[in-house]
Design an enzyme around this catalytic site. Structure first.
Site, mmCIF file in Angstrom:
data_model
loop_
_atom_site.group_PDB
_atom_site.id
_atom_site.type_symbol
_atom_site.label_atom_id
_atom_site.label_comp_id
_atom_site.label_asym_id
_atom_site.label_seq_id
_atom_site.Cartn_x
_atom_site.Cartn_y
_atom_site.Cartn_z
ATOM 1 N N VAL A 196 0.861 -1.195 0.000
ATOM 2 C CA VAL A 196 0.000 0.000 0.000
ATOM 3 C C VAL A 196 0.893 1.240 0.000
ATOM 4 O O VAL A 196 1.820 1.353 0.809
ATOM 5 C CB VAL A 196 -0.930 0.002 1.231
ATOM 6 C CG1 VAL A 196 -1.731 1.302 1.287
ATOM 7 C CG2 VAL A 196 -1.861 -1.202 1.189
ATOM 8 N N LYS A 197 0.598 2.140 -0.938
ATOM 9 C CA LYS A 197 1.420 3.354 -1.058
ATOM 10 C C LYS A 197 0.676 4.505 -0.397
ATOM 11 O O LYS A 197 -0.502 4.754 -0.701
ATOM 12 C CB LYS A 197 1.636 3.635 -2.544
ATOM 13 C CG LYS A 197 2.928 4.321 -2.886
ATOM 14 C CD LYS A 197 3.109 4.271 -4.414
ATOM 15 C CE LYS A 197 4.258 5.096 -4.868
ATOM 16 N NZ LYS A 197 4.299 5.159 -6.339
ATOM 17 N N VAL A 198 1.369 5.193 0.503
ATOM 18 C CA VAL A 198 0.760 6.326 1.218
ATOM 19 C C VAL A 198 1.685 7.541 1.092
ATOM 20 O O VAL A 198 2.899 7.388 0.992
ATOM 21 C CB VAL A 198 0.516 6.014 2.721
ATOM 22 C CG1 VAL A 198 -0.432 4.839 2.891
ATOM 23 C CG2 VAL A 198 1.824 5.765 3.454
#
Ligand code: G3P
Length: 222
Positions: free
Chosen positions: A82-84
């Protein structure tokens, strides 16, 4: 050094995966928009083609919605990272997801201080954008050096991998490899440039021509 490809183009991903040299994929909202595909279906498709981490970026910017989006993205496949964004809320989401065993890629990193925070938040990957720093007159590769120096000073506690992003040409990649950066995410065009050298083409043409003069074939030889 691990090679990820930075694209949402499934045809490119399949082609590059066939080389056996591809270790993962990164996407971002811009690349998803360029693909014209349904985001969740595309990530699922990429995760079937590539076994390594596939970065899928949240769209919201507030903690509660980003967390829900991240949890949903993580359910698509085991290899989703997951890219944040590197914001206070983004790092809170990073901590919550990584505490639950989800891989997290913290993106839009432009300083060593930000990279230190991401490591403390348990990021699997930190993505410093070297090309965009160069674009505004700062030295992108100097940032990679600073982050590598900091991370390697704490080998027992910092497990975050430096994922060099916004790579624009092979020189970025070679400089990052010399510094020992763990991962590079590379646009397909730059991956192809890595193979190319005019002396390779010239030398091969000469060998093919000279071999033909021998009148021999390897496969038909006894
Ligand atoms: O995916 C993040 C990063 O690699 C974007 O690169 O070329 O848009 O600065 P670029």
């Amino acid at each position: 050094m691990k090679f990820f490809v930075d694209t949402g183009d499934i045809a490119e991903i399949k082609d590059l995966a066939s080389t056996g040299l591809l270790d993962g994929v990164t996407t971002n909202p811009t690349l998803i928009a360029q693909s014209g595909k349904n985001f969740l279906k595309l990530i699922a498709e990429i995760c079937e083609v590539v076994q390594g981490p596939v970065s899928a970026e949240v769209a919201a910017t507030d903690y509660a919605t980003m967390l829900k989006e991240g949890q949903k993205l993580a359910k698509i496949a085991k290899n989703v990272a997951v890219k944040v964004p590197l914001t206070p809320d983004g790092l809170k989401v990073c901590k919550a997801l990584s505490d639950n065993g989800t891989q997290v890629n913290v993106t839009l990193c432009f300083s060593a201080a930000q990279a230190l925070l991401a490591a403390k938040a348990g990021a699997t990957f930190i993505s410093p954008f070297v090309g965009r720093l160069d674009d505004v007159g700062q030295d992108g590769m100097l940032l990679i050096k600073e982050i590598m120096d900091i991370y390697t000073a704490y080998p027992k506690t910092i497990k975050t991998e430096v994922l060099v992003a916004s790579i624009r040409h092979p020189i970025h990649l070679i400089a990052a490899a010399k510094m020992g950066a763990h991962v590079a995410t590379i646009p397909p065009k730059v991956i192809r440039q890595l193979y190319a050298h005019p002396l390779t083409d010239k030398g091969l043409a000469a060998f093919v021509s000279d071999w033909q003069k021998t009148g021999q074939t390897i496969l038909d030889a006894a």
